[in-house]
Design a protein around this motif. Structure first.
Motif, short mmCIF file in Angstrom:
data_model
loop_
_atom_site.label_atom_id
_atom_site.label_comp_id
_atom_site.label_asym_id
_atom_site.label_seq_id
_atom_site.Cartn_x
_atom_site.Cartn_y
_atom_site.Cartn_z
N GLU A 156 0.83 -1.20 0.00
CA GLU A 156 0.00 0.00 0.00
C GLU A 156 0.87 1.26 0.00
O GLU A 156 0.54 2.25 -0.64
N ALA A 157 1.99 1.19 0.72
CA ALA A 157 2.86 2.37 0.79
C ALA A 157 3.55 2.63 -0.55
O ALA A 157 3.63 3.77 -1.00
N TRP A 191 -1.73 2.97 -2.31
CA TRP A 191 -3.06 2.35 -2.35
C TRP A 191 -3.80 2.70 -1.07
O TRP A 191 -3.30 2.45 0.02
N PRO A 192 -4.97 3.32 -1.18
CA PRO A 192 -5.64 3.82 0.03
C PRO A 192 -6.33 2.72 0.81
O PRO A 192 -7.55 2.69 0.92
N SER A 228 -2.35 1.43 5.36
CA SER A 228 -1.77 2.78 5.44
C SER A 228 -2.60 3.65 6.40
O SER A 228 -2.06 4.55 7.03
N GLU A 271 -0.97 5.68 9.60
CA GLU A 271 -1.24 7.09 9.83
C GLU A 271 -1.84 7.32 11.22
O GLU A 271 -1.46 8.24 11.93
#
Lengths: 347, 543
Positions: A291-292, A296-297, A301, A305
């Motif tokens: 994802e990083a 990719w949301p 990730s 966050e």
């Protein structure tokens, strides 16, 4: 099926009871786990002299962090012993439990949005990506594993093993970057799940766009997991193929295809099911590295966050979701076991 | 196999449509590493949110990239003799994006909203404390009465975005997500997917600065290598940030122009010395004040300043893209920056001499000096936030530089939130590498040095100087610009003389745009911010 039906359903109920117990444990653990981390959610990630002490205090009140964590404890990091006389219903812990029982995960401190809304957005993205990657990895991995076991100790087998070992041992992050650079030179998108502005296009085109964006991350995921499945499938099947009953089947004159299909595969699948179930459970957590790399949301990730922001409601919600997914995947594995091998009984 | 064929077909169809269906509209694609935290201006913290606000909303003043302010929604302003009453005549015929008229009513509503909502951390906590009353008159005027005359009304108002009363009065002002984001600015919100992209379309009817392009898209790249690759391959037209290591390769690309300069919101990297002593330790706020006693001695800090080769730090860490720093007031603040100060020259021999003279000798011969009374060696803990890219390299270099003057470091990265807890007002550290981002007015950063900031958590050094505190209060109410500037310059001299910090360098924006796509980017100003509204309304497609 010679197990009495009564016994089976009792065993199933027992499993479900255990799962609920585990989830309750996770709910409680989640609350304390994040609160023992040092740091103040009201100030997390903010380095700005414009943020005054009073404003921080008001944020803490808004987040409910001004209330004692639980009776006798003001806070957990630093550990501050407080009055044991407070109304237990007015502590952070009971408010958390009460909200959870009402299906309320709260508002994200960071984005000011309902956690359920963010989680469902992110979960869908993750399941889409990792789901596709898993299915492809399983299909290719199993096929390659069966093929290798069938052609055991030939150069084709060795080649398959080499490729699988290599794929399995590649660092995900590195492979992702390499594919990203290769892909961007060939017109693949470098980030995101969709081209901005696609939402006004016809549905088919939108899906085409998403598939296009999914290609590289899914490929990365597939390559990394495929190797693992191939190796497990191969060794498991080779074990089974050396059994006497396979020899019997051969003696009966069955073709290799029939032997595999009717006699060997089902038994050989057992170890793989375990691995797949474990991997599927963690699917929800997302593949943080993939994802990083591909922006990719997904959920992974979002969790990274949230940790940085000490976003307690987000973290609690996400971890609960992961716990439920892992537990469900394990139950599914157990059920699949009894189907694949009746000797394995629910006890 | 059939499925695979279908998949390939879809891909081909898409590629064809992507190439063919570009249309004639001019779409600017901007890559950035972040995403707004929220679109509710009251609740927003992140700078990405403010970038979007600047484009979609209007304010009373516009901040230009040269540091000046111009009136925006108002056509004129008058002030009462005592500086307390500000009367703004609002332009006629202003319109919201949904077609409703924008009047003084909306502005008064917005200012009152900010003033009356203590949960808005910046809007209420920092920008409205001096507001007494805000009233809209029948002549389409806004009358703002202050509790105290202040010299920086412009910078107090630029971030107070004007919101449509007809939308906001029906909303919960805290929970409203504001995804529709009805504004009046040069761009309209069209589509927003958090952590993916923001799509804005041009408001060609804007009263002052109608954009020449049709659409602006901000796309989030979590991976900075991908961001750089995106501008190289032309997937984006501009990027707002990049690792400095990428600068060389972008410079070499003939279709890409690299720009470097002070950011719109000033930023500074600082080396922080814990100077709290038992007397000014904020114990009530949880102060631990475990700082090394030697750091309270100006001589020690001065010696360390002389032993710090700032140019080498800039060359190694920033690859040369940065300016050496003096105090917390960066050069990007323009006139407020005291450029007359002479920095401590890099001179190891002098640094050693200072420590020798002050009585810090290496009595046990292990290469590290001891306190004059021999009690402790000059071994300092050095911490930095673990999410910093630059700090580990800086820690290594400082370790090497200060070893030459007999000072040893115990470097360790700490999770940023844990570091906040350790920092202030706990003061449980010796030296930290960190930084600030701030406001265009110098007041915010000057506050960090005040005694008042020690218990509040904004002071990270525990520095306390009554003379400085007096000047701080004075500059806040000095209405004459030149007089205020002199005070601000004097304050910088005091903290530089006292070696409160070592400021290795000021943060620079490193951005790049594709020259073959759009032209007219606003560069060559005091500040560099290609994504600022002042720049995005100017650009047009390359013919």
């Amino acid at each position: 099926m010679d197990t009495p039906p009564m016994n089976r359903s009792r065993a199933l109920l027992q499993k479900i009871a255990w799962s609920i117990f585990t989830i309750l444990f996770v709910i409680i653990l989640n609350f304390f786990l994040f609160r023992v981390l040092p740091g103040d959610p009201a100030r997390a990630g903010i380095r700005d002299p414009r943020l005054k002490k009073e404003a921080v205090e008001i944020l803490r009140i808004r987040f409910g962090l001004d209330k004692p964590v639980i009776n006798c404890f003001e806070s957990l990091n630093p550990i501050k012993v407080g009055s044991c006389d407070v109304n237990p219903l007015d502590t952070q812990f009971f408010i958390y439990i009460r909200n959870l029982l009402q299906g309320e995960l709260g508002f994200s401190y960071h984005t000011n949005r309902p956690v359920t809304e963010i989680l469902s957005e992110r979960l869908w993205n993750t399941v889409l990506l990792i789901g596709a990657g898993q299915i492809l990895a399983i299909l290719i991995g199993v096929a390659l594993g069966v093929f290798a076991a069938w052609k055991a100790r030939t150069s084709l087998d060795y080649a398959a093993v080499m490729v699988s070992l290599l794929a399995w041992s590649l660092p995900t992050f590195w492979l992702g970057i390499i594919l990203l650079f290769w892909g961007s030179a060939n017109g693949f998108p470098l980030a995101g799940k969709a081209t901005p502005g696609m939402s006004s296009m016809p549905l088919l085109q939108q899906w085409g766009d998403i598939l296009w964006h999914m290609f590289l991350p899914t490929l990365t995921y597939t390559i990394v997991y495929m190797g693992e499945y191939t190796l497990i499938m191969r060794s498991s099947l080779m074990d089974v193929l050396s059994e006497d009953y396979i020899l019997t089947a051969k003696a009966k004159g069955l073709s290799m295809f029939q032997i595999l299909k009717d006699h060997a595969l089902k038994n050989a699948m057992l170890p793989l099911v375990t691995v797949i179930a474990i991997n599927l459970g963690f699917t929800v957590a997302g593949a943080i590295q993939i994802e990083a790399v591909f922006s990719w949301p997904g959920l992974g990730s979002a969790i990274v966050e949230a940790v940085g922001r000490r976003d307690f409601p987000m973290l609690q919600g996400a971890f609960l979701l992961i716990a439920v997914a892992v537990i469900l995947a394990n139950m599914l594995a157990d059920l699949t076991y009894t189907y694949l091998d009746p000797r394995v009984k629910m006890e | 196999m059939k499925q695979k064929a279908l998949y390939v077909l879809v891909l081909v169809a898409l590629l064809v449509s992507a190439c063919g269906g570009g249309g004639q509209s001019a779409v600017v694609r901007i890559g950035w590493a972040g995403s707004p935290d929220t679109l509710n201006p009251g609740m927003a913290i992140l700078v990405e949110a403010y970038t979007i606000f600047e484009l979609v909303y209007d304010s009373m003043y516009e901040l230009n990239l040269d540091g000046s302010f111009t009136l925006s929604l108002a056509e004129s302003v008058s002030t009462s003799e005592d500086g307390l009453v500000w009367t703004y005549k609002i332009r006629d015929g202003l319109k919201w994006h949904d077609g409703q008229p924008l009047t003084a009513e909306d502005i008064a509503f917005s200012y009152n909203l900010y003033k009356d909502t203590p949960e808005y951390p910046y809007m209420n906590g920092y920008y409205t404390p001096y507001f007494d009353t805000i009233v809209a008159t029948e002549n389409n005027e806004v009358v703002l009465t202050l509790t105290e005359a202040i010299p920086n009304i412009e910078s107090q108002l630029i971030f107070l975005y004007v919101l449509p009363k007809h939308v906001w009065e029906a909303q919960d002002k805290l929970e409203y997500e504001n995804f529709e984001m009805i504004g009046s600015g040069p761009f309209k919100m069209t589509e927003y997917v958090q952590n993916e992209f923001v799509r804005l379309t041009a408001n060609k009817e804007h009263f002052a600065t109608p954009p020449k392009v049709d659409e602006v898209i901000f796309q989030t790249f979590e991976n900075q290598d991908a961001l750089v690759q995106a501008i190289k391959t032309g997937q984006v037209d501009m990027i707002t940030e990049m690792p400095n290591t990428a600068a060389e390769s972008l410079k070499a690309d003939e279709n890409i122009e690299l720009v470097v300069g002070a950011p719109l919101a000033p930023g500074v990297t600082d080396i922080i010395f814990n100077q709290t002593d038992p007397e000014n330790c904020p114990t009530e706020e949880g102060g631990i004040c475990s700082g090394h006693p030697a750091l309270r001695d100006r001589d020690v800090r001065l010696a360390m300043a002389h032993a710090t080769d700032k140019q080498r730090l800039i060359d190694v860490i920033l690859l040369g893209l940065g300016n050496p720093g003096l105090t917390l007031i960066p050069d990007g603040l323009g006139v407020w920056y005291n450029d007359s100060l002479q920095d401590y020259e890099f001179d190891v021999a002098k640094a050693n001499q200072i420590l020798d003279d002050a009585g810090y000798a290496d009595t046990d011969g292990d290469g590290v000096r001891e306190m004059p009374d021999g009690s402790e060696s000059l071994t300092f803990r050095l911490n930095w936030p673990s999410d910093s890219i630059n700090a580990p390299r800086m820690a290594e270099l400082l370790d090497e530089m200060w070893a030459q003057i007999g000072i040893a470091l115990e470097p360790q990265a700490v999770d940023p939130d844990a570091l906040t807890a350790q920092c202030c007002p706990a003061f449980d550290f010796d030296i930290m590498i960190w930084g600030w981002a701030s406001d265009p007015d110098p007041s915010a950063l000057l506050y960090v040095y005040t005694t008042e900031a020690i218990p509040s958590g904004s002071s990270e050094t525990g520095y306390s100087n009554p003379a400085y505190d007096e000047l701080y209060a004075e500059q806040q109410v000095t209405l004459d610009f030149e007089a205020r500037k002199d005070i601000v310059w004097e304050m910088q001299k005091i903290v530089h003389d006292d070696v409160v910090y070592i400021i290795p360098f000021y943060d620079a924006n490193v951005q790049a745009y594709r020259t073959d796509r759009f032209t007219g980017w606003l560069t060559g100003q005091a500040k560099v911010e290609l994504a600022d509204v002042t720049s995005l309304v100017l650009i047009e497609p390359v013919k």
